[in-house]
Design a protein around this motif. Structure first.
Motif, PDB file in Angstrom:
ATOM      1  N   TYR A 159     -23.370  18.876  -3.103  1.00 17.39           N
ATOM      2  CA  TYR A 159     -22.073  18.461  -3.633  1.00 17.39           C
ATOM      3  C   TYR A 159     -20.938  19.219  -2.944  1.00 17.39           C
ATOM      4  O   TYR A 159     -19.890  18.636  -2.634  1.00 17.39           O
ATOM      5  CB  TYR A 159     -22.033  18.699  -5.140  1.00 17.39           C
ATOM      6  N   GLN A 160     -21.121  20.503  -2.716  1.00 18.59           N
ATOM      7  CA  GLN A 160     -20.086  21.282  -2.052  1.00 18.59           C
ATOM      8  C   GLN A 160     -19.809  20.763  -0.648  1.00 18.59           C
ATOM      9  O   GLN A 160     -18.654  20.676  -0.207  1.00 18.59           O
ATOM     10  CB  GLN A 160     -20.497  22.747  -2.009  1.00 18.59           C
ATOM     11  N   LEU A 161     -20.878  20.413   0.080  1.00 13.08           N
ATOM     12  CA  LEU A 161     -20.686  19.908   1.435  1.00 13.08           C
ATOM     13  C   LEU A 161     -19.972  18.565   1.440  1.00 13.08           C
ATOM     14  O   LEU A 161     -19.101  18.303   2.292  1.00 13.08           O
ATOM     15  CB  LEU A 161     -22.041  19.778   2.139  1.00 13.08           C
ATOM     16  N   GLY A 162     -20.332  17.688   0.523  1.00 14.56           N
ATOM     17  CA  GLY A 162     -19.775  16.347   0.544  1.00 14.56           C
ATOM     18  C   GLY A 162     -18.440  16.191  -0.144  1.00 14.56           C
ATOM     19  O   GLY A 162     -17.626  15.356   0.281  1.00 14.56           O
ATOM     20  N   PHE A 163     -18.185  16.982  -1.200  1.00 13.46           N
ATOM     21  CA  PHE A 163     -16.975  16.749  -1.990  1.00 13.46           C
ATOM     22  C   PHE A 163     -16.222  18.021  -2.338  1.00 13.46           C
ATOM     23  O   PHE A 163     -15.141  17.929  -2.927  1.00 13.46           O
ATOM     24  CB  PHE A 163     -17.339  16.035  -3.305  1.00 13.46           C
ATOM     25  N   GLY A 164     -16.758  19.183  -2.026  1.00 12.79           N
ATOM     26  CA  GLY A 164     -16.132  20.426  -2.467  1.00 12.79           C
ATOM     27  C   GLY A 164     -15.175  21.036  -1.477  1.00 12.79           C
ATOM     28  O   GLY A 164     -14.657  22.134  -1.727  1.00 12.79           O
ATOM     29  N   ASN A 165     -14.933  20.393  -0.336  1.00 12.19           N
ATOM     30  CA  ASN A 165     -14.044  20.952   0.674  1.00 12.19           C
ATOM     31  C   ASN A 165     -12.956  19.943   1.016  1.00 12.19           C
ATOM     32  O   ASN A 165     -13.084  18.739   0.770  1.00 12.19           O
ATOM     33  CB  ASN A 165     -14.822  21.311   1.952  1.00 12.19           C
ATOM     34  N   LEU A 166     -11.861  20.463   1.611  1.00 16.49           N
ATOM     35  CA  LEU A 166     -10.793  19.565   2.059  1.00 16.49           C
ATOM     36  C   LEU A 166     -11.259  18.684   3.205  1.00 16.49           C
ATOM     37  O   LEU A 166     -10.795  17.549   3.357  1.00 16.49           O
ATOM     38  CB  LEU A 166      -9.564  20.385   2.479  1.00 16.49           C
ATOM     39  N   LEU A 167     -12.173  19.208   4.044  1.00 22.04           N
ATOM     40  CA  LEU A 167     -12.764  18.426   5.130  1.00 22.04           C
ATOM     41  C   LEU A 167     -14.240  18.230   4.804  1.00 22.04           C
ATOM     42  O   LEU A 167     -15.079  19.044   5.187  1.00 22.04           O
ATOM     43  CB  LEU A 167     -12.586  19.148   6.469  1.00 22.04           C
ATOM     44  N   PRO A 168     -14.565  17.191   4.074  1.00 27.62           N
ATOM     45  CA  PRO A 168     -15.955  17.020   3.615  1.00 27.62           C
ATOM     46  C   PRO A 168     -16.906  16.746   4.765  1.00 27.62           C
ATOM     47  O   PRO A 168     -16.567  16.067   5.747  1.00 27.62           O
ATOM     48  CB  PRO A 168     -15.866  15.814   2.666  1.00 27.62           C
TER      49      PRO A 168
END
Length: 328
Positions: free
Chosen positions: A286-295
């Motif tokens: 989830y962090q990789l796909g949706f938890g960052n400004l640049l997913p």
């Protein structure tokens, strides 16, 4: 006694001139194709909704997740659908990531410890409730409350209970002379905290399934063992536990699949922190796909596929074990 073979009837037929001719044999009958009966149409009608459901909510999402993991998706290419094909590059990126090893370790520890305690406590409670004492049904119903509550409610309740400043757990520890513990903000205790919450939520499921399995064991076996002088522990180890193996296997398999994908509890309580001390594959995906400004959609999908493969492997192992037990 001689056996004779009956030949086709070729009696001579006389035409108008009186000449005898042999009649040709009748043509072979051709069987027409049978149309599906009303029962077959009804069977297909009942099967169609299940097939459509599996295709829309299982097969297509799985295909899309595999496609995401094999392409270099960005926000723009995710909308336009022109992401370049990269093969296994996303998986190599995940394996080289420094978060991979801790997340793998946390996933294994979280899954194994949760399964062990959920099964052990659920089995102990199931054996306890087979005594059929007064208020047994009421207490069993109360034990189902953690299972019936929404996960967001359960996780929020545990977050409040384990709060370092105002939590009831630290207040109880202070009452017996033990200092406060940073359950959710310490790297040493964060994984333990989410395991405690997950065990509390999963015990009722094990209790219900194992209690149902215990009801199918004949009481005559226990009576015969008692007449032979077997104590309670021997009756449990020689009768209860072996006869519960099929039910225990399906209970552990379902618990394994569920625990591998646990996300809500960890994310609400710790968000995988602090310092990734409670990060598992589910929260990392989830962090990789949706938890960052640049997913990073590709690596996030790759981590999710690793969870799918792990659940599939354990499912195949279970089916193989069950098949061997059936043949034996």
């Amino acid at each position: 006694m001689k056996h004779t073979t009956q030949l086709p009837d070729r009696r001579p037929v006389r035409d108008r001139t009186g000449a005898a001719t042999v009649a040709a044999p009748p043509p072979a009958r051709t069987t027409a194709r049978r149309r599906p009966s009303s029962q077959q149409w009804a069977a297909w009608g009942f099967l169609a909704p299940v097939t459509l459901y599996l295709a829309l909510f299982y097969a297509y999402p799985l295909y899309r997740n595999i496609d995401l993991s094999l392409r270099n998706y960005t926000v723009r290419s995710f909308v336009q659908g022109d992401a370049p094909f990269t093969g296994l590059q996303n998986y190599l990126t995940v394996f080289d990531d420094p978060t991979f090893a801790p997340a793998l370790l946390h996933t294994v520890v979280f899954t194994v410890v949760s399964l062990v305690f959920q099964y052990a406590i659920g089995l102990a409670l199931a054996v306890f409730f087979t005594q059929h004492f007064r208020l047994s049904a009421t207490l069993r119903a109360l034990f189902l409350v953690p299972w019936l509550l929404p996960l967001i409610v359960s996780a929020s309740t545990w977050s409040w209970m384990l709060n370092s400043d105002s939590g009831i757990v630290n207040a109880a520890l202070h009452a017996v002379g033990i200092g406060p513990v940073n359950w959710l903000t310490s790297p040493d205790w964060s994984l333990t905290s989410v395991i405690l919450a997950n065990v509390w939520i999963g015990v009722p499921f094990n209790l219900v399934v194992l209690y149902s399995g215990l009801q199918s064991i004949p009481a005559s076996l226990y009576e015969a063992a008692a007449l032979d002088g077997a104590n309670a522990w021997q009756r449990f180890w020689r009768i209860t536990f072996p006869l519960l193996r099929p039910v225990s296997a399906i209970t552990l398999l379902l618990g394994l699949v569920y625990t591998l994908k646990v996300f809500d509890i960890i994310w609400i309580m710790t968000k995988g922190g602090p310092a990734d001390s409670s990060t598992t594959f589910a929260t990392w995906s989830y962090q990789l796909g949706f938890g960052n400004l640049l997913p990073a959609f590709g690596p996030g999908a790759a981590v999710g596929n690793l969870l799918v493969v792990a659940a599939l492997v354990f499912g195949l192992v279970y089916m193989r074990v069950q098949r061997k037990q059936g043949l034996s």
